[in-house]
Design a protein around this motif. Structure first.
Motif, PDB file in Angstrom:
ATOM      1  N   CYS A  22     -36.777  50.340  33.826  1.00 20.74           N
ATOM      2  CA  CYS A  22     -37.435  51.320  34.685  1.00 20.74           C
ATOM      3  C   CYS A  22     -38.943  51.271  34.465  1.00 20.74           C
ATOM      4  O   CYS A  22     -39.417  51.380  33.333  1.00 20.74           O
ATOM      5  CB  CYS A  22     -36.896  52.719  34.383  1.00 20.74           C
ATOM      6  N   ARG A  33     -28.167  48.885  39.204  1.00 19.04           N
ATOM      7  CA  ARG A  33     -28.177  50.161  39.916  1.00 19.04           C
ATOM      8  C   ARG A  33     -29.388  50.190  40.844  1.00 19.04           C
ATOM      9  O   ARG A  33     -30.317  49.412  40.695  1.00 19.04           O
ATOM     10  CB  ARG A  33     -28.251  51.317  38.925  1.00 19.04           C
ATOM     11  N   TYR A  34     -29.353  51.131  41.760  1.00 20.50           N
ATOM     12  CA  TYR A  34     -30.470  51.301  42.679  1.00 20.50           C
ATOM     13  C   TYR A  34     -31.477  52.316  42.166  1.00 20.50           C
ATOM     14  O   TYR A  34     -32.540  52.471  42.743  1.00 20.50           O
ATOM     15  CB  TYR A  34     -29.959  51.695  44.065  1.00 20.50           C
ATOM     16  N   ALA A  35     -31.115  53.011  41.064  1.00 20.36           N
ATOM     17  CA  ALA A  35     -32.016  53.998  40.471  1.00 20.36           C
ATOM     18  C   ALA A  35     -31.804  54.009  38.959  1.00 20.36           C
ATOM     19  O   ALA A  35     -30.745  53.639  38.461  1.00 20.36           O
ATOM     20  CB  ALA A  35     -31.756  55.385  41.050  1.00 20.36           C
ATOM     21  N   SER A  41     -35.702  57.289  38.844  1.00 21.55           N
ATOM     22  CA  SER A  41     -36.713  56.512  39.568  1.00 21.55           C
ATOM     23  C   SER A  41     -36.074  55.283  40.217  1.00 21.55           C
ATOM     24  O   SER A  41     -35.142  54.688  39.679  1.00 21.55           O
ATOM     25  CB  SER A  41     -37.813  56.061  38.598  1.00 21.55           C
ATOM     26  N   LYS A  42     -36.611  54.896  41.352  1.00 18.23           N
ATOM     27  CA  LYS A  42     -36.143  53.682  42.031  1.00 18.23           C
ATOM     28  C   LYS A  42     -37.039  52.494  41.715  1.00 18.23           C
ATOM     29  O   LYS A  42     -36.872  51.421  42.282  1.00 18.23           O
ATOM     30  CB  LYS A  42     -36.058  53.926  43.531  1.00 18.23           C
ATOM     31  N   GLU A  43     -37.974  52.679  40.799  1.00 16.73           N
ATOM     32  CA  GLU A  43     -38.917  51.622  40.415  1.00 16.73           C
ATOM     33  C   GLU A  43     -38.308  50.795  39.271  1.00 16.73           C
ATOM     34  O   GLU A  43     -38.676  50.939  38.110  1.00 16.73           O
ATOM     35  CB  GLU A  43     -40.250  52.232  39.981  1.00 16.73           C
TER      36      GLU A  43
END
Length: 121
Positions: A22, A33-35, A41-43
């Motif tokens: 992350c 995962r997408y988060a 966070s999606k970063e």
């Protein structure tokens, strides 16, 4: 939409163990995962692990879960805590024990590249 695990699988083909990190909080995760599992966070960024760690858990599989894996039985599966922090499950040599230092190797089976952990020399 491409599979979230595509970079992990591509890494296996190159002989790499990849994990997500992350950019917001620094948490590491091996399951694509997408988060972020820690902060949401999606970063997320894909990174290459050294492939070394210690055995957190290990089990022997005497009865394969499918016909596809039956030729491998009996085999060992281990959950390894990578030096970068996340845990990853993979095949292991039969002499792997909890706490052992291991390194990831790779083998091809049924059209897939899989991970096999062996004790560090």
């Amino acid at each position: 939409m491409a599979s979230a695990s595509a970079p992990f699988i591509e890494g296996l083909q190159r002989g790499e163990v990849r994990y997500q990190a992350c950019a917001s909080c620094g948490a590491a995760q091996t399951l694509a995962r997408y988060a972020c599992r820690a902060c949401g966070s999606k970063e997320l960024q894909w990174r290459v692990a050294r492939g070394t760690g210690h055995v957190y858990s290990v089990t022997s599989v005497a009865r394969a879960p499918s016909d596809e894996f039956r030729p491998l039985a009996p085999y060992a599966l281990a959950i390894v805590e990578l030096d970068e922090g996340p845990r990853l499950m993979g095949h292991a040599t039969g002499d792997a024990r909890i706490g052992d230092r291991v390194i990831a190797g790779f083998f091809d089976f049924a059209g897939r590249r899989l991970i096999r952990f062996t004790k560090e020399a």
